[in-house]
Design an enzyme around this catalytic site. Structure first.
Site, PDB file in Angstrom:
ATOM      1  N   GLY A 244       0.885  -1.124   0.238  1.00 20.59           N
ATOM      2  CA  GLY A 244       0.052   0.040  -0.029  1.00 20.59           C
ATOM      3  C   GLY A 244       0.928   1.065  -0.025  1.00 20.59           C
ATOM      4  N   GLY A 249       2.416   2.434   5.241  1.00 19.72           N
ATOM      5  CA  GLY A 249       3.449   1.455   5.179  1.00 19.72           C
ATOM      6  C   GLY A 249       4.448   1.969   6.314  1.00 19.72           C
ATOM      7  N   GLU A 266       6.056  -3.377   0.573  1.00 17.31           N
ATOM      8  CA  GLU A 266       5.800  -3.129  -0.716  1.00 17.31           C
ATOM      9  C   GLU A 266       5.253  -1.821  -1.025  1.00 17.31           C
ATOM     10  OE1 GLU A 266       4.509  -2.922  -4.330  1.00 17.31           O
ATOM     11  OE2 GLU A 266       3.728  -4.721  -4.049  1.00 17.31           O
ATOM     12  N   CYS A 301       1.654  -0.297  -8.812  1.00 13.71           N
ATOM     13  CA  CYS A 301       2.719   0.014  -7.828  1.00 13.71           C
ATOM     14  C   CYS A 301       3.946   0.383  -8.985  1.00 13.71           C
ATOM     15  CB  CYS A 301       3.080  -0.696  -6.812  1.00 13.71           C
ATOM     16  SG  CYS A 301       2.066  -0.981  -5.846  1.00 13.71           S
TER      17      CYS A 301
END
Ligand code: UN1
Length: 514
Positions: A244, A249, A266, A301
């Site tokens: 996220g 994070g 990630e 991402c």
């Protein structure tokens, strides 16, 4: 079309208008619970409601997961692999319909929705092979009659917090690998795509019950501020995998670190493609950049957010790219001809609009797109036109990851200059260069080149295969998931020394005579 497809999905996946979002071995009761409402970004219609986990239900999930771990971890790894093989087969049976749910709830194009489930099937295959290859090394001991080796043991109950943009695949990257290693998984899916998680869990849990095994894939649905915090602060959960935003994070990573847990993060990407004057086939570069920047409406991402373009080819390439952008089909992703579907929700549209506004204020020049669109059959959807903005590297908005199809184009002179621009952002996930010049490509791949976790040559930043380790550096968080030896992240390493002699010789020549 929408209603018919919805009806088909709900029927074939056995979904109800109101679903339990918590699985602790059975689905938690629905009555009297708060719900997450899931709306389709295609047309803003309510798809269904999923109940949120209560405090007690969370507790039951963890207790049951711990009990299941005791059973699961005793099964030999290759046999665990065979169970995951069946899970993969089950997903294969439901690929089309589950992929359609990804389209309906997440707004992905038909092809990308199907690709999403394929990615989960692929990782199941990978995990099956891996279940026979959880190797450790042997080490030459300096002591006589001693033997040393490393073994990789499971951690226990793993927490997995996933994002809306890969609502099934990214979960499977972590869950299937963690499972063959011997762990049990608690999944907190994104509140934007709860039905994908519920439907996936319905499918896979049938496999475990067929083998009379306790479930190993648990689910808790609800707000990140409550459940995300609970998971990251729970000392019974030795590893938390989080996908996220960098902001959330960071908080998750801090919570986990405070209790000496492990995390796999990630987080944000701000990926760039360098297109050099030494690119022989411009069409390849155009396709790589266009797919990277527009696929999943820029909500990967790995999406290409910056195009670093050499000055000699700048005008020509940008004109061609503008042509593609001006003509790209944006609309209902249920139409197989559509290449760009909606953004996930209104908040995402606002972020898109804000970023464009800010870019303009900072001197950026709009080349294509820049506005919201209302396709005829789905006016209430959250659609925007993919956007190109001519920018310069010092603009602050260029440093940010806006989860939307906005591509900033920055001009460069020579490769060193391009790499400087490339690496001058806080994130470090994926990178690409389009060039047929060996020296240039090798420089890009050298220590002086791309600072990202993923480097691509003559292919775009998005669309990584499952076989490689996936993740990135800097604010991307440093975690690695999916292929290669990323499985080691879900295991604890134990260094073993066995003395098969009749004395206790000491290392480093130390004497201790008693
Ligand atoms: C993500 O956006 O979190 O490489 C994952 C890709 C996909 C996965 C992206 N295979 O674009």
């Amino acid at each position: 079309m929408f209603e018919q497809i919805k009806e088909r999905i709900f029927k074939e996946l056995g979904l109800q208008e109101r679903e339990s979002g918590t699985y602790y071995g059975e689905w938690a009761l629905i009555e009297g619970k708060d719900v997450i409402e899931s709306y389709s970004p295609i047309n803003g219609k309510l798809l269904g409601k999923v109940t949120k986990a209560t405090e007690e239900e969370y507790e039951t999930v963890v207790v049951n997961a711990l009990a299941a771990y005791k059973e699961w971890t005793q099964i030999p790894a290759p046999k665990r692999g065979l169970i995951i093989k069946e899970v993969g087969k089950e997903l294969e049976k439901y690929k089309e319909i589950l992929g359609l749910l990804v389209t309906l709830e997440g707004g992905k194009t038909i092809s990308e929705g199907q690709g999403e489930i394929q990615e989960a099937i692929d990782i199941a295959d990978f995990a099956v092979g891996l279940s026979r290859q959880l190797y450790g090394v042997t080490i030459a001991s300096e002591r006589e009659d001693h033997r040393m080796y490393e073994q990789w043991l499971p951690l226990g109950v793993i927490g997995e917090i996933t994002s809306f943009n890969f609502p099934v695949a990214v979960w499977s990257w972590n869950a299937f690998i963690a499972a063959v290693v011997g762990n049990v998984i608690i999944w907190k899916p994104s509140s934007k795509t709860p039905l994908c998680a519920v439907a996936t869990s319905h499918i896979i849990n049938t496999v475990l019950s067929r083998y009379n095994l306790k479930p190993i894939f648990y689910v808790v649905s609800g707000d990140g501020s409550f459940l995300g915090d609970k998971i990251s602060q729970d000392p019974r959960i030795p590893l938390v995998s989080f996908t996220g935003s960098t902001v959330t994070g960071k908080k998750t990573g801090e919570h986990v670190a405070r209790r000496f847990g492990k995390s796999i993060l990630e987080l944000g990407g701000n990926n760039a493609a360098i297109v050099s004057q030494h690119t022989v086939d411009m069409k390849m570069a155009l396709k790589g950049v266009a797919f990277g920047a527009m696929a999943t409406a820029g909500q990967r991402c790995t999406s290409t957010r910056r195009l670093i373009l050499q000055e000699d080819i700048y005008d020509h390439f940008l004109e061609k790219l503008k042509g593609i952008y001006d003509n790209i089909s944006v609309g209902n992703p249920l139409d197989p001809k559509i290449l760009v579907g909606p953004l996930i929700d209104e908040t995402a549209v606002q972020a898109y609009e804000r970023a464009i506004q800010k870019a303009k204020e900072e001197g950026g020049k709009l080349i294509s797109g820049g506005e919201r669109v209302y396709p005829t059959d789905c006016e209430k959807g959250t659609y925007v036109r993919p956007t190109i903005i001519e920018a310069h590297k010092d603009m602050s908005i260029v440093q940010e990851e806006t989860f939307a199809p906005i591509l900033y184009v920055i001009k460069y002179k020579d490769l060193e200059d391009a790499i400087d621009i490339h690496n001058a952002v806080p994130q470090g996930l994926s990178s690409a260069i389009f060039s047929n010049n060996l020296q240039e490509v090798t420089y890009f791949l050298s220590q002086k080149g791309s600072d990202c976790g993923i480097a691509n040559v003559n292919t775009g930043t998005a669309g990584a295969e499952i076989g490689g380790a996936f993740g990135g550096e800097k604010e991307t968080g440093g975690g690695r998931e999916s292929g290669s030896d990323a499985w080691k992240g879900y295991a604890r390493r134990q260094t073993v020394t066995i003395n098969y002699g009749n004395d206790v010789p000491l290392s480093q020549g130390v004497e201790f005579t008693i």
